[in-house]
Design a protein around this motif. Structure first.
Motif, PDB file in Angstrom:
ATOM      1  N   ASP A 126      79.188  87.328  24.547  1.00  0.00           N
ATOM      2  CA  ASP A 126      79.085  87.746  23.339  1.00  0.00           C
ATOM      3  C   ASP A 126      79.008  86.535  22.896  1.00  0.00           C
ATOM      4  OD1 ASP A 126      79.547  88.113  20.847  1.00  0.00           O
ATOM      5  OD2 ASP A 126      81.600  89.135  21.162  1.00  0.00           O
ATOM      6  N   THR A 127      77.878  85.850  21.508  1.00  0.00           N
ATOM      7  CA  THR A 127      77.728  84.316  21.001  1.00  0.00           C
ATOM      8  C   THR A 127      78.791  84.473  19.914  1.00  0.00           C
ATOM      9  OG1 THR A 127      76.010  85.841  19.768  1.00  0.00           O
ATOM     10  CG2 THR A 127      75.741  84.375  21.772  1.00  0.00           C
ATOM     11  N   THR A 128      78.773  85.273  19.501  1.00  0.00           N
ATOM     12  CA  THR A 128      79.966  84.830  18.826  1.00  0.00           C
ATOM     13  C   THR A 128      81.654  84.645  18.770  1.00  0.00           C
ATOM     14  OG1 THR A 128      81.269  87.610  18.476  1.00  0.00           O
ATOM     15  CG2 THR A 128      79.185  87.316  17.130  1.00  0.00           C
ATOM     16  N   ASP A 129      81.962  84.759  20.140  1.00  0.00           N
ATOM     17  CA  ASP A 129      83.038  83.813  20.544  1.00  0.00           C
ATOM     18  C   ASP A 129      82.393  82.358  21.013  1.00  0.00           C
ATOM     19  OD1 ASP A 129      84.272  86.478  19.548  1.00  0.00           O
ATOM     20  OD2 ASP A 129      84.373  86.898  21.898  1.00  0.00           O
ATOM     21  N   ARG A 130      80.921  82.106  20.671  1.00  0.00           N
ATOM     22  CA  ARG A 130      81.166  80.619  21.229  1.00  0.00           C
ATOM     23  C   ARG A 130      80.264  79.707  19.890  1.00  0.00           C
ATOM     24  NH1 ARG A 130      77.733  82.745  26.734  1.00  0.00           N
ATOM     25  NH2 ARG A 130      75.935  82.827  24.999  1.00  0.00           N
ATOM     26  N   ASN A 131      80.464  78.514  20.667  1.00  0.00           N
ATOM     27  CA  ASN A 131      79.879  77.541  19.983  1.00  0.00           C
ATOM     28  C   ASN A 131      79.075  76.457  20.851  1.00  0.00           C
ATOM     29  OD1 ASN A 131      79.614  75.167  17.551  1.00  0.00           O
ATOM     30  ND2 ASN A 131      80.042  77.442  16.406  1.00  0.00           N
ATOM     31  N   LEU A 132      77.830  75.949  21.173  1.00  0.00           N
ATOM     32  CA  LEU A 132      77.448  74.822  21.143  1.00  0.00           C
ATOM     33  C   LEU A 132      76.891  73.744  20.042  1.00  0.00           C
ATOM     34  CD1 LEU A 132      76.193  74.041  23.606  1.00  0.00           C
ATOM     35  CD2 LEU A 132      74.103  74.673  22.733  1.00  0.00           C
ATOM     36  N   ALA A 133      77.582  72.796  20.975  1.00  0.00           N
ATOM     37  CA  ALA A 133      77.066  71.810  20.251  1.00  0.00           C
ATOM     38  C   ALA A 133      76.753  69.996  21.262  1.00  0.00           C
ATOM     39  CB  ALA A 133      78.955  71.079  19.567  1.00  0.00           C
ATOM     40  N   THR A 134      75.942  69.380  20.072  1.00  0.00           N
ATOM     41  CA  THR A 134      75.661  68.354  20.583  1.00  0.00           C
ATOM     42  C   THR A 134      76.206  67.103  21.040  1.00  0.00           C
ATOM     43  OG1 THR A 134      73.131  68.661  20.495  1.00  0.00           O
ATOM     44  CG2 THR A 134      73.581  67.004  21.715  1.00  0.00           C
ATOM     45  N   VAL A 135      76.974  66.966  21.876  1.00  0.00           N
ATOM     46  CA  VAL A 135      78.474  65.928  21.223  1.00  0.00           C
ATOM     47  C   VAL A 135      76.884  64.186  21.191  1.00  0.00           C
ATOM     48  CG1 VAL A 135      79.920  65.035  22.725  1.00  0.00           C
ATOM     49  CG2 VAL A 135      79.519  66.998  22.656  1.00  0.00           C
ATOM     50  N   ALA A 136      75.955  64.109  22.395  1.00  0.00           N
ATOM     51  CA  ALA A 136      75.533  62.562  22.822  1.00  0.00           C
ATOM     52  C   ALA A 136      73.778  62.986  23.365  1.00  0.00           C
ATOM     53  CB  ALA A 136      75.614  61.964  23.729  1.00  0.00           C
ATOM     54  N   SER A 137      73.130  62.581  22.369  1.00  0.00           N
ATOM     55  CA  SER A 137      71.267  63.211  23.022  1.00  0.00           C
ATOM     56  C   SER A 137      70.736  61.729  23.565  1.00  0.00           C
ATOM     57  CB  SER A 137      70.717  63.296  22.031  1.00  0.00           C
ATOM     58  OG  SER A 137      68.894  64.275  22.947  1.00  0.00           O
ATOM     59  N   GLY A 138      70.775  61.643  24.929  1.00  0.00           N
ATOM     60  CA  GLY A 138      69.867  60.750  25.032  1.00  0.00           C
ATOM     61  C   GLY A 138      70.882  59.142  24.994  1.00  0.00           C
ATOM     62  N   ALA A 139      72.289  58.760  24.467  1.00  0.00           N
ATOM     63  CA  ALA A 139      73.122  58.406  23.816  1.00  0.00           C
ATOM     64  C   ALA A 139      73.127  57.578  24.808  1.00  0.00           C
ATOM     65  CB  ALA A 139      74.272  59.030  23.115  1.00  0.00           C
ATOM     66  N   SER A 140      73.688  55.998  25.097  1.00  0.00           N
ATOM     67  CA  SER A 140      74.566  55.004  26.049  1.00  0.00           C
ATOM     68  C   SER A 140      75.837  54.953  25.078  1.00  0.00           C
ATOM     69  CB  SER A 140      73.545  53.599  25.247  1.00  0.00           C
ATOM     70  OG  SER A 140      74.630  52.825  26.473  1.00  0.00           O
ATOM     71  N   ILE A 141      76.636  55.073  26.232  1.00  0.00           N
ATOM     72  CA  ILE A 141      77.831  55.157  25.437  1.00  0.00           C
ATOM     73  C   ILE A 141      78.818  54.058  26.858  1.00  0.00           C
ATOM     74  CG2 ILE A 141      80.182  56.358  25.869  1.00  0.00           C
ATOM     75  CD1 ILE A 141      78.110  57.655  24.192  1.00  0.00           C
ATOM     76  N   THR A 142      79.288  52.860  25.854  1.00  0.00           N
ATOM     77  CA  THR A 142      79.425  52.084  26.936  1.00  0.00           C
ATOM     78  C   THR A 142      81.105  52.072  27.469  1.00  0.00           C
ATOM     79  OG1 THR A 142      80.632  51.114  24.786  1.00  0.00           O
ATOM     80  CG2 THR A 142      78.233  50.446  25.406  1.00  0.00           C
ATOM     81  N   ALA A 143      81.022  51.227  28.494  1.00  0.00           N
ATOM     82  CA  ALA A 143      82.372  52.040  29.385  1.00  0.00           C
ATOM     83  C   ALA A 143      83.453  51.404  28.460  1.00  0.00           C
ATOM     84  CB  ALA A 143      82.684  50.164  30.682  1.00  0.00           C
ATOM     85  N   GLY A 144      84.665  52.236  28.536  1.00  0.00           N
ATOM     86  CA  GLY A 144      85.788  52.652  28.004  1.00  0.00           C
ATOM     87  C   GLY A 144      85.968  53.506  26.194  1.00  0.00           C
ATOM     88  N   SER A 145      84.816  53.806  25.985  1.00  0.00           N
ATOM     89  CA  SER A 145      83.928  54.673  24.520  1.00  0.00           C
ATOM     90  C   SER A 145      84.166  55.827  24.769  1.00  0.00           C
ATOM     91  CB  SER A 145      83.001  53.237  24.081  1.00  0.00           C
ATOM     92  OG  SER A 145      82.945  52.112  24.166  1.00  0.00           O
ATOM     93  N   ASN A 146      84.332  56.299  23.581  1.00  0.00           N
ATOM     94  CA  ASN A 146      84.080  57.849  23.549  1.00  0.00           C
ATOM     95  C   ASN A 146      82.999  57.934  22.604  1.00  0.00           C
ATOM     96  OD1 ASN A 146      87.117  57.237  24.009  1.00  0.00           O
ATOM     97  ND2 ASN A 146      87.888  58.234  22.024  1.00  0.00           N
ATOM     98  N   THR A 147      82.712  59.791  23.071  1.00  0.00           N
ATOM     99  CA  THR A 147      82.306  59.673  22.182  1.00  0.00           C
ATOM    100  C   THR A 147      82.231  60.775  20.809  1.00  0.00           C
ATOM    101  OG1 THR A 147      82.168  62.095  23.352  1.00  0.00           O
ATOM    102  CG2 THR A 147      80.823  60.922  24.766  1.00  0.00           C
TER     103      THR A 147
END
Length: 110
Positions: free
Chosen positions: A1-22
């Motif tokens: 049931d899609t009403t109980d779910r919600n999709l979010a894009t956290v990163a799209s081809g993003a460079s995340i350095t060591a020790g850093s957060n999205t």
């Protein structure tokens, strides 16, 4: 049931350095999250970051670590993990020793 779910894009081809957060995700109305995507690094690891308030202090739980790998021995490093009873605001921290280029999706679940 899609009403109980919600999709979010956290990163799209993003460079995340060591020790850093999205980027941060607001989990208002949701208790669980399924995260999936890909990394440029074999066994590149991320950890769930919980926050009580937006932009607040990071709380890390070492048991909430997930890594990308390719069981075929190729170079398509993918991961998927489920976390239950998360904090109100969450992010993911790069625990690898170097930068990772990631595409990361979070499916918020009730």
């Amino acid at each position: 049931d899609t009403t109980d779910r919600n999709l979010a894009t956290v990163a799209s081809g993003a460079s995340i350095t060591a020790g850093s957060n999205t980027s941060e995700i607001d989990m208002d109305g949701y208790r669980h999250v399924r995260v999936y995507g890909s990394s440029s690094v074999n066994f590149g690891s991320f950890c769930l970051v919980n926050r009580a308030s937006s932009g607040g202090s990071d709380f890390l739980d070492g048991s909430n670590i997930f890594s990308a790998s390719d069981p075929t021995g190729g170079s398509n490093y993918h991961f998927s993990a489920v976390f239950e009873n998360t904090g109100r605001y969450i992010a993911f921290r790069n625990l690898d020793s170097g930068a990772q280029t990631v595409t990361l999706y979070a499916e918020r679940l009730r």
